[in-house]
Design an enzyme around this catalytic site. Structure first.
Site, PDB file in Angstrom:
ATOM      1  N   GLY A  67       0.829  -1.211   0.000  1.00 33.74           N
ATOM      2  CA  GLY A  67       0.000   0.000   0.000  1.00 33.74           C
ATOM      3  C   GLY A  67       0.858   1.254   0.000  1.00 33.74           C
ATOM      4  N   ASP A  68       1.873   1.264   0.834  1.00 28.81           N
ATOM      5  CA  ASP A  68       2.810   2.395   0.861  1.00 28.81           C
ATOM      6  C   ASP A  68       3.508   2.558  -0.486  1.00 28.81           C
ATOM      7  OD1 ASP A  68       2.861   3.546   3.552  1.00 28.81           O
ATOM      8  OD2 ASP A  68       3.649   1.623   4.230  1.00 28.81           O
ATOM      9  N   LEU A  69       3.975   1.453  -1.036  1.00 25.11           N
ATOM     10  CA  LEU A  69       4.807   1.539  -2.238  1.00 25.11           C
ATOM     11  C   LEU A  69       3.997   1.949  -3.460  1.00 25.11           C
ATOM     12  CD1 LEU A  69       6.868  -1.673  -1.473  1.00 25.11           C
ATOM     13  CD2 LEU A  69       7.736   0.675  -1.387  1.00 25.11           C
ATOM     14  N   GLY A  84       3.324   5.538  -3.243  1.00 26.94           N
ATOM     15  CA  GLY A  84       4.528   6.292  -3.603  1.00 26.94           C
ATOM     16  C   GLY A  84       4.717   6.378  -5.110  1.00 26.94           C
TER      17      GLY A  84
END
Lengths: 391, 391
Positions: free
Chosen positions: A164-166, A169
């Site tokens: 989810g973070d990546l 980003g």
């Protein structure tokens, strides 16, 4: 480089934001990482050597570090001047935090009309969940991402990667680059926003469209393909092989390569629907042959026959895989004072302006003086701020 | 819009490429989808209504369709003229196919010096695996992505989403946008390349850096967090809840919200290391409380207390979730002849130039005539090519 001359003010911490700004730095942007006095917490996380976090080193390459206490009036004034001379500001605070620091959209616009601001957050800055705390794990749960992983009887399962973070980003880097193109062409800045949850929702792909069209969610199929067989992981003499002969032509090549040409004309297996209907049987036959030799043997033999397949690499295997090495996805970076630091390479390959590590990850505040001098602050001012802990 | 005036020639099929070019189209590019006479195979895949694939409709919004037989001399000549008037060419053939069609890098450069060419493939166009057939499943296996999903005793597990295709599509869109920015500034075109495998390898994040630094791959932890507890999925009275109180402050809020304030000072649980050492015990205590009420109750109560948590949404749940709706991640598009088609919205939110559906997905060859007229081909030429099956 593609983003040469693009100055990015990076107020982000930890993962989604630093991943975004590392991508921009890899593409040539001048990324100024503005760190609170205590520094990005990732400096103290993950394995490393001699006190250097290799996690930090990878995610913060190609950046300069400015240590700045934004709770002080002087810190805010410095940030304002930085904004006035930047193209991009990226932040991953919770919604509203930047405005409470004194930098709402109107102020940002007034400071720099061409500014592209990008906010990365958990759920977006509008809607009922806007103020909820968010982490990658929660985004994986809420977005439906976990629900599609595993077999029909397994519990929902996250990815072991902070996907989810990546993904957020990555979307943020795309949003920023597109908005900079627009700002360069028109002089118009704007606010971009990407959330962990929306990013993962956008990946639901044909599972979403099938659900929309039929009102029913397709059943989970683990490593099997819902409408192709044989397909999945099969044990070999010394490990496992991933096999994906996705259509009849591939299946015929597989049958020949396994020394079972009769399968091609057997009515139980000759067509995709027949094989799906007889999945257990065809899996057993194919699995029986594959178990008789090594993964390396089958990867070689089947690829030579044009059958899509590959080893199931562990993370350690990946980094010794000859293709991954040939693609320079593992690089060694000279990190002053710490020797060579190994990290992931660049998935973006550009023929004329290739990504490269121009700077190893900065020490906390390593470029405070340099950056403030570029902003035309005097040596006396800098010394006073250093004394007062502003920088 | 950010990519207004950017003409993208889209030779891609199926998933990674069409996802990339849909992102570019959503951002305003003029995407011309060049389809073989039989059309993109996705036109016949996935659920839909009245013969329209909703999978195709979502992945091909904001594009025009030019039907073109590239095996014919006339087809190649038309493509050459298109290239000369385009900014970007995207393809996801296997390495070498475009050159064999007569369009190697030198020819592309001669036709249009500012051209940004982007190749999306399985493993990259160099290295020992360059000619191997590739699918998302194989990329998930080779990249190590599968190896990190699941618990220590589970088999490697793919994501149910075509994550390799999608991440490659995202990287491709970023590469292209950055390279267009460079071409606009310098007049220099170039070749960009992204592979499914490299894209997934790049997401190994701190798992990679920990492996590099220690020589050991971190153990898999399923839905647990390796260095935080309690953390993961917990049954409730009517379902499950995802809980991620990632540090001591969050844990103290959780203890209060569960009506168990004594946990905050109990030496077995007061610190993160203590809780990780006593993971089974603290999970049992927390799980016992959570099982006593509904998911909705706990999501409300815990979020009000500032504890990161959320429901584990099924794909169907996602699309009725009030936050997902508020974020307009589900949109209805008027599709001429087919009524309203429901599809995923835009994860990129731009304040001044928002993404929108300017065109529903095209019929095969819907814009052949229009595009060829823009290229200054006469009505007689177009009629002849239509008769001969070139277009």
């Amino acid at each position: 480089m593609p983003l040469s001359g693009v100055r990015v003010l990076d107020l982000t911490r930890v993962l989604s934001g630093p991943f975004c700004t590392a991508l921009l730095g890899d593409l040539g942007a001048d990324v100024i990482k503005v760190e609170a006095p205590e520094g990005d917490s990732v400096r103290g996380q993950g394995a490393g050597r001699d006190g250097l976090s290799w996690y930090f080193a990878q995610f913060n390459r190609n950046k300069r570090s400015l240590r700045l206490d934004l709770r002080t009036p002087a810190g805010k004034a410095i940030l304002a001047r930085l904004i006035a001379r930047s193209d991009v500001l990226v932040e991953n605070f919770r919604p509203g935090v930047l405005a409470r620091l004194g930098f709402d959209d109107d102020r940002l616009q007034a400071l720099q009309p061409r500014l592209v601001t990008c906010a990365i957050n958990g759920f977006g800055s509008t809607g009922p969940y806007r103020d909820r705390p968010a982490f990658d794990f929660i985004a994986q749960a809420i977005s439906g991402f976990m629900s599609v992983n595993g077999g029909p009887d397994d519990p929902p399962l996250r990815s072991g990667l902070p996907i989810g973070d990546l993904v957020a980003g990555l979307y943020a880097a795309l949003s920023i680059t597109a908005a900079v193109l627009h700002a360069r062409a028109t002089g118009q800045g704007q606010r971009a926003e990407v959330s962990l949850t929306n990013g993962l929702v956008s990946l639901l792909a044909y599972i979403a469209t099938n659900t929309f069209a039929t009102g029913m969610t397709p059943p989970r199929s683990g490593n099997d393909h819902p409408i192709a067989a044989p397909y999945g992981l099969f044990p070999t003499r010394d490990g496992q092989i991933a096999l994906a002969p996705a259509d009849d032509a591939f299946f015929r090549r597989l049958a020949d390569a396994l020394g079972e040409p009769g399968l091609k004309t057997d009515p139980l297996y000759a067509t995709q629907p027949a094989r799906v209907a007889n999945r257990a049987r065809i899996n057993a036959i194919v699995g029986g042959r594959l178990a008789g030799n090594t993964t390396a043997h089958w990867v070689e033999t089947l690829n030579a026959a044009g059958v899509p397949c590959g080893p199931v690499n562990s993370v350690a295997d990946v980094f010794t895989d000859p293709q991954i090495r040939a693609q320079q996805m593992v690089i060694d970076v000279d990190h002053p004072g710490y020797g060579m630091v190994r990290m992931l390479g660049f998935p973006i390959k550009l023929s004329e302006t290739p990504c490269r590590v121009r700077r190893s990850a900065p020490r906390l505040g390593e470029h405070s003086d340099e950056v403030l001098a570029e902003l035309d602050y005097s040596e006396a001012e800098r010394a006073a701020w250093r004394r007062d802990g502003v920088i």
